[in-house]
Design a protein around this motif. Structure first.
Motif, PDB file in Angstrom:
ATOM      1  N   GLY A  84       0.708  -0.806  -0.261  1.00  0.00           N
ATOM      2  CA  GLY A  84      -0.068   0.301   0.326  1.00  0.00           C
ATOM      3  C   GLY A  84       0.997   0.993   0.000  1.00  0.00           C
ATOM      4  N   TYR A  85       0.368   2.191   0.180  1.00  0.00           N
ATOM      5  CA  TYR A  85       0.467   3.509   0.168  1.00  0.00           C
ATOM      6  C   TYR A  85       1.031   4.194   1.217  1.00  0.00           C
ATOM      7  CZ  TYR A  85      -0.308   4.021  -5.064  1.00  0.00           C
ATOM      8  OH  TYR A  85      -0.590   3.307  -6.455  1.00  0.00           O
ATOM      9  N   ASP A  86       1.234   3.724   2.821  1.00  0.00           N
ATOM     10  CA  ASP A  86       1.368   3.539   3.923  1.00  0.00           C
ATOM     11  C   ASP A  86       2.700   4.334   4.243  1.00  0.00           C
ATOM     12  OD1 ASP A  86      -1.076   2.421   5.571  1.00  0.00           O
ATOM     13  OD2 ASP A  86      -0.387   1.761   3.063  1.00  0.00           O
ATOM     14  N   SER A  87       3.808   4.020   3.311  1.00  0.00           N
ATOM     15  CA  SER A  87       5.374   4.389   3.358  1.00  0.00           C
ATOM     16  C   SER A  87       5.419   5.971   2.726  1.00  0.00           C
ATOM     17  CB  SER A  87       5.999   3.422   3.465  1.00  0.00           C
ATOM     18  OG  SER A  87       5.894   2.580   2.249  1.00  0.00           O
ATOM     19  N   MET A  88       4.229   5.551   2.176  1.00  0.00           N
ATOM     20  CA  MET A  88       4.641   7.407   1.194  1.00  0.00           C
ATOM     21  C   MET A  88       3.688   8.387   0.932  1.00  0.00           C
ATOM     22  SD  MET A  88       4.973   4.756  -1.973  1.00  0.00           S
ATOM     23  CE  MET A  88       6.118   6.222  -2.760  1.00  0.00           C
ATOM     24  N   VAL A  89       3.259   8.284   2.206  1.00  0.00           N
ATOM     25  CA  VAL A  89       2.004   9.265   3.219  1.00  0.00           C
ATOM     26  C   VAL A  89       3.401  11.011   2.857  1.00  0.00           C
ATOM     27  CG1 VAL A  89       0.919  10.569   4.689  1.00  0.00           C
ATOM     28  CG2 VAL A  89       0.487   8.265   3.254  1.00  0.00           C
ATOM     29  N   ASP A  90       4.170   9.985   4.117  1.00  0.00           N
ATOM     30  CA  ASP A  90       5.457  11.002   4.585  1.00  0.00           C
ATOM     31  C   ASP A  90       5.952  11.816   3.258  1.00  0.00           C
ATOM     32  OD1 ASP A  90       3.069  12.232   6.605  1.00  0.00           O
ATOM     33  OD2 ASP A  90       4.487  10.287   7.696  1.00  0.00           O
ATOM     34  N   THR A  91       6.734  10.814   2.627  1.00  0.00           N
ATOM     35  CA  THR A  91       8.076  10.284   2.335  1.00  0.00           C
ATOM     36  C   THR A  91       7.776  11.011   0.950  1.00  0.00           C
ATOM     37  OG1 THR A  91       6.914   8.195   1.468  1.00  0.00           O
ATOM     38  CG2 THR A  91       9.334   8.835   3.183  1.00  0.00           C
ATOM     39  N   VAL A  92       6.271  11.130   0.487  1.00  0.00           N
ATOM     40  CA  VAL A  92       5.649  11.912  -1.202  1.00  0.00           C
ATOM     41  C   VAL A  92       4.904  11.891  -1.032  1.00  0.00           C
ATOM     42  CG1 VAL A  92       5.675  10.762  -2.944  1.00  0.00           C
ATOM     43  CG2 VAL A  92       7.028   9.367  -2.933  1.00  0.00           C
ATOM     44  N   LEU A  93       3.695  11.233  -0.767  1.00  0.00           N
ATOM     45  CA  LEU A  93       2.239  12.188  -0.967  1.00  0.00           C
ATOM     46  C   LEU A  93       1.942  13.450  -0.512  1.00  0.00           C
ATOM     47  CD1 LEU A  93       0.061   9.681  -0.826  1.00  0.00           C
ATOM     48  CD2 LEU A  93       1.273  10.126  -2.352  1.00  0.00           C
ATOM     49  N   ARG A  94       3.215  13.194   0.576  1.00  0.00           N
ATOM     50  CA  ARG A  94       2.659  15.137   1.691  1.00  0.00           C
ATOM     51  C   ARG A  94       3.697  16.013   0.864  1.00  0.00           C
ATOM     52  NH1 ARG A  94      -0.762  15.188   5.730  1.00  0.00           N
ATOM     53  NH2 ARG A  94       0.349  16.904   6.350  1.00  0.00           N
TER      54      ARG A  94
END
Length: 370
Positions: free
Chosen positions: A257-267
């Motif tokens: 999933g995208y959980d590990s990418m929220v703070d690193t990429v999506l935000r």
């Protein structure tokens, strides 16, 4: 861009047999460059006609002029050795029962040989041709600069790039110059393809970056900084940002999933439209969307390009409802999950099945948003 479109496409479409044959004939020297261009133009015309007939608001040229979604760089710029199509296909690919797994070794000799020199623009022909032929929103996709990190094998003989950072920052400069030229020609929608970020955060790839002195998280943060630099300072231009987990011949590289990418990429990434792959359970749930800044558009890639099986519209509408529990419904949109022909090796479906999926995207968006 006009009020935000609720439909989108990622980029590539299946190359017709006529174009694949013409590419081979051109390589063999049995047709002229002019004759080849006529075949290539016709393939673009047909890809555009299919998208318009489907009712899509955003269209691309199907990436018919490319070997692979990221190949404009190596085709338009000197300084790469052995950047054949195999350079874009290597990896430990996974597939379902129908296509099976495939392990393609990294091609020998793929590397950076010296200072990158731009011979021609990367995508201006694509845009200028498309702009003249559609009243829809023409989109051009460009690769995220750090996607090319794996090509740098250490300092080159010329000493042009003593570090991996020196190399990818030069790639970023080329991409920013390309954006400037596309904007000058009137392009209002450009998206960066960044399929490497989910890979970086996959533990099996971590060694590649640690060997170069980077943690995966730091490398992703650095990459997003470069992406933002490429996209920064173009008033009136909408930027998209596409994340996926590998798409080639109906196979994929990693899952999760995208959980590990929220703070690193999506935000962190400043693109207005985030195009996220969500076509099956491998992509996880919609909960991570809660972390996306509320001024973004999230384009849900719910329609798979991996197979010809047509999704049920009721299922898609239910998934949009589910996503809307985590992110404002008006700021959601719908697209296929990835390209249909990420390279000349297209996915395992027919052009007719591809076009039916494009129609399904447009018809479902009408029902979901009016």
């Amino acid at each position: 861009m006009h009020s935000h479109p609720h439909t989108d496409v990622v980029g590539s479409m299946l190359r017709p047999p006529s174009l694949l044959a013409a590419r081979e004939a051109l390589a063999a020297g049995t047709i002229t460059r002019a004759a080849f261009k006529r075949v290539e133009d016709t393939a673009v015309d047909d890809a555009l006609a299919a998208q318009e007939a489907a009712g899509l608001e955003v269209v691309t040229d199907g990436e018919m002029r490319r070997t692979s979604f990221q190949s404009q760089l190596t085709e338009a710029v000197d300084g790469f050795t052995n950047a054949t199509i195999d350079a874009f296909l290597w990896g430990d690919w996974h597939g379902d029962e129908a296509v099976g797994d495939a392990n393609r070794p990294r091609p020998e000799g793929l590397s950076v040989s010296g200072r990158l020199r731009v011979r021609r623009r990367l995508s201006t022909e694509e845009f200028a041709y498309l702009r003249a032929r559609t009243s829809r929103i023409p989109k051009v996709t460009l690769p995220s600069p750090t996607l090319f990190a794996s090509v740098w094998q250490g300092p080159d003989a010329e000493g042009a790039y003593p570090t991996i950072e020196a190399f990818v920052e030069d790639v970023a400069r080329i991409m920013r110059d390309e954006v400037a030229e596309l904007v000058r020609l009137g392009c209002e929608y450009i998206h960066l393809d960044a399929p490497h970020y989910p890979l970086v955060l996959d533990p099996s790839w971590a060694g590649f970056y640690s060997a170069r002195g980077w943690s995966a998280e730091d490398w992703v943060a650095y990459g997003v900084e470069l992406d933002n630099w490429v996209m920064d300072g173009w008033p009136g231009v909408t930027f998209g940002f596409h994340l996926c987990k590998g798409n080639q011949g109906s196979r994929w590289l990693v899952e999760g999933g995208y959980d590990s990418m929220v703070d690193t990429v999506l935000r962190r990434v400043t693109a207005q439209r985030l195009l996220l792959e969500y076509d099956d359970a491998r992509s996880g749930g919609f909960e991570p969307l809660r972390g996306v800044p509320d001024d973004r558009i999230v384009v849900l890639g719910l329609v798979t390009t991996k197979s010809g099986r047509l999704e049920r519209q009721e299922d898609l509408l239910a998934r949009i409802d589910d996503a809307a529990r985590h992110f404002p419904r008006e700021q959601l949109a719908l697209s296929p999950q990835c390209g249909f022909g990420t390279s000349l090796v297209g996915n395992n479906l027919t052009i007719g099945q591809q076009n039916a999926k494009l129609r399904l995207v447009a018809d479902t968006a009408k029902r979901a948003w009016g």
